[in-house]
Design an enzyme around this catalytic site. Structure first.
Site, PDB file in Angstrom:
ATOM      1  N   ASP A  51      -8.234   4.402  -3.658  1.00  0.00           N
ATOM      2  CA  ASP A  51      -9.337   4.535  -2.698  1.00  0.00           C
ATOM      3  C   ASP A  51     -10.490   5.317  -3.308  1.00  0.00           C
ATOM      4  OD1 ASP A  51      -7.715   3.159  -0.966  1.00  0.00           O
ATOM      5  OD2 ASP A  51      -6.993   4.944   0.069  1.00  0.00           O
ATOM      6  N   GLU A  56       3.041   5.302  -3.551  1.00  0.00           N
ATOM      7  CA  GLU A  56       3.345   6.669  -3.993  1.00  0.00           C
ATOM      8  C   GLU A  56       3.411   7.472  -2.684  1.00  0.00           C
ATOM      9  OE1 GLU A  56       0.000   6.070  -2.720  1.00  0.00           O
ATOM     10  OE2 GLU A  56       0.003   5.211  -4.712  1.00  0.00           O
ATOM     11  N   ASP A  81       0.837  -1.193   0.000  1.00  0.00           N
ATOM     12  CA  ASP A  81       0.000   0.000   0.000  1.00  0.00           C
ATOM     13  C   ASP A  81       0.875   1.246   0.000  1.00  0.00           C
ATOM     14  OD1 ASP A  81      -2.263   1.565   0.104  1.00  0.00           O
ATOM     15  OD2 ASP A  81      -3.186   0.432   1.734  1.00  0.00           O
TER      16      ASP A  81
END
Length: 807
Positions: A479, A399, A396
């Site tokens: 998300d 970035e 996760d």
């Protein structure tokens, strides 16, 4: 305007000396050319992060023809024409058909730019905060200084009126055909960049750059621009078919390895399972209800206390990790665990990274660009998780420096770009801010491969880059929020990711955010009632139907539960429809796993924009809500509400049909076997239980028996469903399911061929072998449109079945 002064033939290609700098053309294959441009005295010697070393690749035969006004460099497949007065390039196929061209004035620009780096005071206090997408640590004490000079680069094109463009990765806007569009290319939650695009004219372009980029085909021009590079460096790849272009991209950037068979089953996740007991009980409930399942996911905060990013499990909530894994394995389930590149001070993982000097300027994110840091990161993963038997990784926040996920108003696109790229440039070299996920994935893959060849790497990442697919990654779309508009946009986003050569993409079925928190712009779902809202249940069913035809079939999100029984009980339409598509996915495992074999062995793409198979069908170019799943299935998701709005508000008078464009050819309705002529738009039944699904004439679809997990009954019967209409060959692929033995040839293929003129099916000789391969297999054959079926015992030798045999 650039002018060609003279040219020089070199061992590696052709050098073009111009009035301002040097250009270089080298053919890597007869259909792939590398083009570089520099204002320096020599080209950069830096190794590419995306392109693999192929020392033999420059041994390609090419010729040069010197005409008064232009040069032509040609292989058997591709010609590059260079205008002597402007150095404008044109690209032509072997029949001198124009593929692409630069403006007549020339299309390559290098502009000097200063590159700055930041030096931080490690003793200065850090700003630590936890947002909706994880821990963020910021250093505010940096001193900015000039590091070097580099270049902005600009590569311009004059695209043709009938030309459609696809690619650039997965972004949230739902752009399909990129003509007339503008896209910012930087890594961010909901942006996974791959700097490649493909054209329906039969070519692709891969840009070897890792800085922030922008793509334009608008009033400002038609070009791709890079922020910081030592030189311009890109590849022109001729197909003309998209599968050939993708094969060219993977020739350059590496092939995608096999994922384990279980990775193509159902993956159950949510934010979050908080304990060992809850994980075990959830899998037990799936098995009790006879609902197929292959993997359960342990999301963030599995670590002890507040030690964000520590790669060990909380001993209070997960008291026996090895025992937990044993229990899961006894139920034939796998575990994926979320791991993060950012670590809070106080844990052993952070301390080790700090002591070795492996943390970036915020003293929390490890330096994935440092090989030794990557090795230490994997060492920690292995000690805390892999050694206990964990099967897969959820990397996760790959970035790690996005900075705009706050506030009630979503910043404007340019603001977002400036905010996020500025944050990344604080800690990373501006020339490489897009490459963090690529290097992070490399460390995970190489670390696990060094330990064992018996377990394939599975790594779910939130961002991506060209070449990352060679490290066993699947990228998900970030998300996203639960509404119908987002569902529709996700289709184009994923297709444009996979068209770039990265084959594995997915999303959160049902979306991550379900509720609406008006003080946070991104928390924008339409369903505060969650699973109790019939509007959300309808949306979830449609998301689930689409998800069943993605490379990874995975539910995930916050705000509300995600297990299938949370949406109803047996006998209720919502529950029964979810089970219907869950079981359909498992029925298709032989077909899907064969597509995975084709990805690894033949550079195939499973999740396909229509241009892969219908490049010359102009009407298909702008279809953004349908796709091909392998060579057989045309998938037509439903992306509008038909029954309920938010708060269970009933809708009235809404049609239970959706418009479907059937490309040129003959199609079969999967649900009814009805045969239909394509090249037109039709209205297709799309009630809650039905997602329009069509099969292309000239398809062979291998189907399996009813199973509870992907590896169950590897010796089980195979049903071959043949959709006649034209000749076709399908290769059934099988191997051990979860090892790298296939790299040494431990796999088997069976070529299955339908001959339309003879109305005969030939099941070819099985080639190859692997451990555990069944010696005998029952094969049931059904020819659509013909009554009955036949059953044969297959022992690996060729068998011909004629139409008269089926009945």
């Amino acid at each position: 305007m650039l002018k060609l002064s003279h040219f020089e033939i070199e061992p590696g290609g052709l050098a073009l000396r111009t009035s301002s700098g040097t250009m270089h053309i080298a053919f890597y294959t007869p259909s792939i050319a590398r083009i570089r441009y520099t204002l320096e005295s020599t080209f950069s010697g830096k190794r590419s992060l995306m392109v693999v070393d192929r020392p033999e690749s420059l041994e390609v035969r090419w010729t040069i023809d010197d005409h008064p006004e232009y040069l032509e460099l040609s292989t058997d497949l591709l010609t590059i024409r260079v205008d002597k007065q402007s150095c404008a390039f044109s690209y032509l196929d072997k029949d001198q058909r124009l593929l692409a061209k630069e403006p007549a004035r020339g299309g390559k620009t290098l502009e000097r730019t200063d590159v700055y780096s930041t030096v931080f005071d490690e003793s200065a206090p850090l700003e630590t905060a936890q947002g909706a997408d994880g821990l963020r640590v910021r250093a505010n004490s940096g001193r900015r200084g000039l590091d070097r000079q580099a270049y902005h680069t600009k590569l311009e094109f004059e695209w043709q009126p009938d030309e459609a463009l696809y690619g650039l990765g997965s972004h949230e806007e739902g752009m399909m055909n990129l003509r007339g569009k503008h896209q910012y290319l930087y890594q961010q939650n909901m942006k996974a960049v791959v700097p490649a695009f493909l054209s329906t004219r039969g070519y692709g372009v891969l840009v070897d750059s890792y800085s922030y980029m922008s793509f334009h085909d608008d009033a400002f021009g038609s070009y791709i621009w890079t922020d910081v590079d030592d030189e311009m460096d890109y590849y022109f790849i001729y197909g003309p078919e998209f599968d050939q272009i993708v094969a060219g991209i993977r020739y350059l950037t590496g092939e995608a390895p096999m994922l384990p068979k279980w990775a193509f089953g159902y993956v159950q996740s949510k934010e979050r399972y908080v304990s060992q007991q809850e994980l075990i009980e959830t899998v037990q409930e799936y098995r009790k209800r006879a609902l197929p399942l292959d993997c359960i996911v342990l999301d963030w905060q599995s670590w002890p206390g507040q030690l964000w990013g520590q790669k060990t499990l909380d001993p209070e909530r997960f008291p026996d990790p090895s025992g937990m894994m044993k229990q899961l394995r006894q139920m034939n389930a796998r575990l994926m665990v979320s791991i993060w590149p950012i670590m809070r001070e106080g844990g052993d993982n952070h301390r080790e990274m700090d002591e070795q000097g492996f943390l970036l300027g915020n003293q929390a994110t490890y330096d994935a660009f440092n090989e030794e840091a990557r090795k230490l990161y994997w060492k920690q993963v292995n000690a805390g998780l892999f050694s206990h038997g964990v099967d897969a990784w959820w990397c996760d926040c790959t970035e790690p420096f996005e900075a705009d996920w706050k506030g009630s108003v979503k910043p404007e696109p340019e603001q977002r770009m400036l905010i996020n790229t500025a944050e990344a440039k604080l800690y990373l070299d501006p020339e490489y801010i897009n490459a963090y996920s690529l290097l992070h994935s490399k460390g995970i893959y190489e670390g696990q491969r060094a330990l064992t060849a018996s377990k394939r790497v599975v790594n779910l990442t939130r961002s991506a880059y060209a070449g990352q697919h060679r490290y066993g990654t699947i990228t998900w779309s970030g998300d996203i929020a639960a509404n119908w508009e987002t569902l529709r946009k996700q289709i184009a986003d994923g297709l444009n990711f996979c068209v770039t050569g990265s084959p594995y993409w997915t999303f959160d079925i049902g979306a991550f955010f379900v509720h609406n928190k008006k003080n946070l712009w991104f928390w924008g779902g339409d369903y505060d009632g969650g699973v109790d809202d019939m509007g959300y249940r309808e949306l979830y069913v449609r998301w689930f139907q689409l998800g069943a035809f993605l490379p990874m079939f995975r539910s995930h999100g916050t705000d509300t539960p995600r297990e299938i029984w949370r949406f109803g009980e047996p006998g209720e339409p919502i529950y029964d429809t979810l089970v219907k598509f869950l079981k359909l996915r498992y029925k298709l495992v032989p077909y899907i796993y064969s597509l995975a074999g084709a990805i690894a062995h033949r550079s195939y793409t499973m999740f396909r924009a229509l241009a892969f198979d219908f490049r010359e069908d102009v009407q298909a170019h702008n279809v953004d809500d349908q796709f091909m799943f392998g060579p057989a299935f045309l998938v037509c998701p439903v992306t509008t509400a038909m029954y309920y709005g938010p708060e269970s508000r009933k809708l009235h008078g809404v049609s239970k049909y959706r418009s479907v464009y059937l490309p040129v050819g003959i199609w079969y309705d999967y649900w009814t076997d009805e045969r239909t002529e394509g090249g037109r738009t039709i209205e297709s039944k799309a009630d809650l239980e039905t997602m329009p699904l069509y099969v292309r004439a000239g398809s062979i679809v291998p189907l399996g028996t009813e199973i509870q997990y992907a590896d169950e009954h590897p010796e089980g019967d195979i049903r071959l469903k043949v959709y006649p209409g034209k000749d076709v060959i399908f290769t059934l692929y099988e191997d051990e399911g979860d090892s790298y033995g296939y790299e040494e040839g431990a796999y088997a293929t069976i070529e299955i061929q339908w001959c339309e003129a003879a109305r005969a099916l030939l099941i070819g000789k099985r080639k190859g072998t692997y451990y555990g391969m069944p010696a005998e297999r029952k094969i049931h054959v059904e020819i659509v449109g013909e009554a009955g079926q036949c059953t044969i015992s297959y022992h690996g030798e060729p068998i011909t079945i004629r139409q008269d045999d089926v009945g």
